[in-house]
Structure formats: structure tokens, C-alpha cells
Write an enzyme that holds these catalytic residues in place. Structure first.
Site, PDB file in Angstrom:
ATOM      1  N   ASN A 108      42.102  37.242  33.299  1.00  0.00           N
ATOM      2  CA  ASN A 108      43.340  36.461  33.238  1.00  0.00           C
ATOM      3  C   ASN A 108      44.249  36.785  34.420  1.00  0.00           C
ATOM      4  O   ASN A 108      44.314  37.921  34.860  1.00  0.00           O
ATOM      5  CB  ASN A 108      44.077  36.755  31.929  1.00  0.00           C
ATOM      6  N   HIS A 125      40.634  38.513  38.735  1.00  0.00           N
ATOM      7  CA  HIS A 125      40.911  37.247  39.408  1.00  0.00           C
ATOM      8  C   HIS A 125      42.312  37.203  40.007  1.00  0.00           C
ATOM      9  O   HIS A 125      42.819  36.136  40.330  1.00  0.00           O
ATOM     10  CB  HIS A 125      40.708  36.082  38.443  1.00  0.00           C
ATOM     11  N   CYS A 153      56.464  36.034  53.725  1.00  0.00           N
ATOM     12  CA  CYS A 153      56.466  37.495  53.660  1.00  0.00           C
ATOM     13  C   CYS A 153      57.639  38.023  54.487  1.00  0.00           C
ATOM     14  O   CYS A 153      58.212  37.287  55.290  1.00  0.00           O
ATOM     15  CB  CYS A 153      55.136  37.972  54.239  1.00  0.00           C
ATOM     16  N   CYS A 155      57.358  39.750  56.918  1.00  0.00           N
ATOM     17  CA  CYS A 155      56.917  39.666  58.309  1.00  0.00           C
ATOM     18  C   CYS A 155      56.961  38.232  58.834  1.00  0.00           C
ATOM     19  O   CYS A 155      56.531  37.953  59.948  1.00  0.00           O
ATOM     20  CB  CYS A 155      55.517  40.260  58.490  1.00  0.00           C
TER      21      CYS A 155
HETATM   22 ZN    ZN Z   1      53.291  39.913  56.000  1.00  0.00          ZN
END
Ligand code: ZN
Length: 248
Positions: A108, A125, A153, A155
């Protein structure tokens, strides 16, 4: 052996065991109201916005149209927002402290085991509650609402959903951890899954070959029923707590 509830013999085995592992699938989540794709209770979803789930959750679509894939997973995260772990999730979380050696592997992606307090969980998963950076591979907890799709992100690179899509391999090391636990345990539980999806489906068979007692918990018989030691017909939320509460 097919039984309707936890027998004294199974409870005694449980009481003596030290090394326990479990595999859970869609059925335990369906008991909390999570829609499923492969049956197991709950409403089955096959299509969304006219596209089959197999296409929406595919590596191919992520490469060509990441926004649609994100919209699909964002929709699914929305469905989870008000759902809570059930007594089956809670029982498994409690077993962690009870057994010196315990590992839970789940198919799950809904994060309900973690929400119930499980820490020794291998999410085979991945998790719908996380994103993963396509550049630096950082794993990020997603906020309830995403300011842009795809989210980014720290970044500045785009994230992808941290789930295993059709056409992808399992996260590195995840199956190996589950495999090691299945091979070393005395008791192996298969809960709410017909174990048709490989490689997770190998785990109960592997446990059996290594000498574990394999106990299936499912409302109906499955393809595993003939190969396990005991099948307890019932819901995870009813059956799992009953291992510690005689007479239920
Ligand atoms: Zn990143």
C-alpha cells in the site's frame, strides 16, 4: 486449514513467536475506506477523467505528461485526507514492540501503517505522501495542497511522486529487506492481499519454504490459500487484534 477466527493453536504459536513478518495489501486499507484498484473491498477505480489507471500511474506518462500524473496522485491524496488507520493497522503497529524481530512489508502507498504508528515498515510500492527529486533524489513530505504542479525540491528541480509506477522497479533494497525478513521469520502473515502482484507475491512462498508458519487473513480465499498453513476468513480489523484478545 481454513478457519473463521483465531484458533487456540494459532494464538499459542503467536504467543511463543519471536521472529514475525507480515505483508499487507489493499484489503486492509479498504477497511479504512481507501478505494482500491484490484478489488479487496472498497470502491474499485479503473478510470479517472476517462483515462485508465494503468496509464495514469505509468512511467511512460510521467515522462511525457508529468502534470497529469501529479493531478492524478494529488486527487488520490485528497481521497485519503479524512481516512484513518483501522484496528488492523493498530494491531500491526503494536506487534512491533511485542516481537524482538519484526518487519512489516506493505504493497500500500497510502501511509496508513505509518499513521498508525508503525516504524518498521517497508513500503514496497513507495508512498503517495512523499515526492522525490528527479535531480538530487531527496525524499520530501508533500504538503496538503501543492502550490504548483509538478512541485519542486529545495534544489529547484521538479519532484516526482515517490511511488512505484507501472513499468518501474521497486525502490532499491526494499524487496531485499522484506525477503530477508520472510526468510528468517517463524510466523508470516499475509493480510488483505491476494498476493498476485510480483515480486511481493513471492514473500509468503519464500517464508513457507524457509520453514515459517504462514497465516493468511482475508475475507475470501485467494490463490495463496492452498499454499499457506492457515487461512483466517475475516477482516484484518477484526482478526489481527484477536491474536492478543482471546475469546474474540
Ligand atoms: Zn532536489
Amino acid at each position: 486449514m481454513i478457519v473463521a477466527g483465531v484458533t487456540e493453536e494459532l494464538r499459542a504459536r503467536f504467543g511463543k513467536a519471536r521472529r514475525v513478518a507480515a505483508l499487507t495489501g489493499a484489503g486492509i486499507s479498504a477497511e479504512s475506506g481507501v478505494p482500491t484498484f484490484r478489488g479487496g473491498g472498497g470502491a474499485a477505480i479503473w478510470e479517472w477523467r476517462g483515462r485508465p489507471v494503468s496509464e495514469l500511474s505509468s512511467a511512460e506518462l510521467l515522462a511525457s505528461d508529468p502534470v497529469t500524473v501529479w493531478e492524478w496522485f494529488d486527487h488520490r491524496r485528497g481521497l485519503l485526507r479524512d481516512l484513518r488507520p483501522n484496528a488492523g493497522h493498530a494491531a500491526l503497529a503494536g506487534w512491533e514492540a511485542r516481537f524482538p524481530d519484526f518487519l512489516l512489508a506493505t504493497q500500500n502507498i497510502d501511509g496508513l501503517h505509518a499513521a498508525a504508528g508503525s516504524r518498521k515498515v517497508v513500503e514496497l510500492h513507495g508512498s503517495i505522501r512523499h515526492g522525490r527529486c528527479l535531480r538530487c533524489a531527496r525524499r520530501v513530505v508533500l504538503p496538503d495542497s501543492l502550490p504548483e504542479l509538478p512541485p519542486r525540491c529545495a534544489c529547484a528541480s521538479p519532484l516526482r511522486p515517490d511511488v512505484v509506477l507501472f513499468g518501474e522497479m521497486l525502490p532499491e533494497g526494499a524487496f531485499e529487506r522484506a525477503e530477508a525478513a520472510a526468510s528468517a521469520c517463524e510466523l508470516f502473515f499475509v493480510v488483505g492481499t491476494s498476493a498476485l502482484v510480483y515480486p511481493a507475491a513471492l514473500l509468503p512462498r519464500l517464508a513457507r519454504r524457509a520453514g515459517a508458519c504462514v497465516i493468511e487473513v482475508n475475507p475470501e480465499e485467494t490463490e495463496l490459500t492452498p499454499v499457506v498453513d492457515a487461512t483466517i476468513l475475516g477482516r484484518a480489523g477484526d482478526v489481527l487484534p484477536a491474536f492478543l484478545t482471546p475469546g474474540v
